[in-house]
Design an enzyme around this catalytic site. Structure first.
Site, PDB file in Angstrom:
ATOM      1  N   LYS A 140       1.056  -0.996   0.432  1.00  0.00           N
ATOM      2  CA  LYS A 140      -0.081  -0.022   0.048  1.00  0.00           C
ATOM      3  C   LYS A 140       0.865   1.054  -0.017  1.00  0.00           C
ATOM      4  O   LYS A 140       2.267   1.508   0.953  1.00  0.00           O
ATOM      5  CB  LYS A 140      -0.748   0.279   1.352  1.00  0.00           C
ATOM      6  CG  LYS A 140      -1.808   0.680   1.177  1.00  0.00           C
ATOM      7  CD  LYS A 140      -3.085   1.043   2.563  1.00  0.00           C
ATOM      8  CE  LYS A 140      -1.896   1.353   3.992  1.00  0.00           C
ATOM      9  NZ  LYS A 140      -3.318   1.726   4.973  1.00  0.00           N
TER      10      LYS A 140
ATOM     11  N   LYS B  35      -7.918  -5.916  -2.163  1.00  0.00           N
ATOM     12  CA  LYS B  35      -8.931  -4.746  -0.755  1.00  0.00           C
ATOM     13  C   LYS B  35      -9.184  -3.370  -1.810  1.00  0.00           C
ATOM     14  O   LYS B  35      -8.164  -2.907  -2.571  1.00  0.00           O
ATOM     15  CB  LYS B  35      -7.745  -3.848   0.132  1.00  0.00           C
ATOM     16  CG  LYS B  35      -7.307  -5.442   0.869  1.00  0.00           C
ATOM     17  CD  LYS B  35      -6.219  -4.564   2.485  1.00  0.00           C
ATOM     18  CE  LYS B  35      -5.491  -3.858   1.688  1.00  0.00           C
ATOM     19  NZ  LYS B  35      -5.074  -2.694   2.761  1.00  0.00           N
TER      20      LYS B  35
END
Length: 246
Positions: A27, A87
């Site tokens: 991320k 995600k």
């Protein structure tokens, strides 16, 4: 409970693994709650993570099928035997039909690529800030679409953590409702090590950290020492929760 640590580069992977992270999450924190790393960075991170270790990948907040397809194209570089959680967030979307359609498409794309790819729907506790569908509706849509799980997070990263948006009672109910329908549950949102003890009795499957795993906050660098402290708190809290339920 598994410990997830978000890394922004391959250089942070070793510290996360040394500290005891169960899941390495790719991320880019400078791009928000679900900021995606570049394809090059994702490839570099993946090469540093042992093939049998769990990974997750933030794909961003997606609003259209074309954005979804572009995000999934990046996952083509992933070829690992261990599960990889993808995600997806839905900031700016308040239509249940649109979220349901995107999730159904995501689950289909994941199954066509590799069975190890599992879709995780991300909901935001600060729903008004994200202008998104409510977390309970996200869970319902995830279950209907066949997603593997749901993650609760905070959209705005301004120092406020999850519990400044949700009470422990609301969170516990959300986790229980998701678990009842077979969804994996994850909890994140600027959590600290001190939050772990209160979360353990709720039995989430995953606890996610970035800022608390870094020496100077979420924009800093992952520290093996800080990850190890998080690991110790998770282990201690799990033992306490198990003893309390015996």
């Amino acid at each position: 409970m598994r410990l997830l640590v978000s890394v922004r580069s391959a250089d942070e992977v070793e510290a996360a693994l040394t500290g005891g992270a169960d899941i390495i999450d790719a991320k880019e924190p400078a791009r928000g709650a679900l900021g995606a790393v570049s394809a090059t960075t994702l490839s570099e991170i993946s090469r540093r993570v042992p093939a049998n270790r769990l990974m997750s990948v933030a794909l961003g907040d997606l609003a259209t099928d074309s954005e979804l397809a572009a995000a999934f194209a990046v996952t083509e570089i992933l070829s690992r035997p261990a599960p990889t959680f993808l995600k997806l967030g839905f900031a700016g979307i308040q239509s249940r039909e649109v979220v349901s359609s995107l999730l159904s498409t995501a689950v289909r794309l994941a199954s066509l690529r590799r069975p190890q790819l599992q879709v995780i729907a991300v909901a935001y506790a600060d729903t008004s800030q994200a202008r998104s569908l409510g977390p309970h509706l996200i869970s319902s849509a995830a279950h209907a679409a066949g997603a593997a799980g749901v993650l609760i997070d905070t959209y705005i990263k301004d120092g406020r953590n999850l519990f400044q948006w949700w009470s422990p009672e609301v969170l516990a109910t959300w986790i229980l409702d998701a678990r009842r329908v077979g969804l994996m549950t994850g909890v994140a949102g600027s959590l600290s090590a001190q939050d772990v003890g209160g979360l353990a009795p709720m039995l989430p499957d995953v606890l996610g950290f970035r800022g608390a795993a870094c020496d100077t906050g979420r924009s800093g660098r992952v520290s093996a020492r800080r990850v190890a402290f998080l690991r110790s708190q998770v282990n201690l809290s799990v033992r306490g929760a198990l003893a309390g339920s015996a």
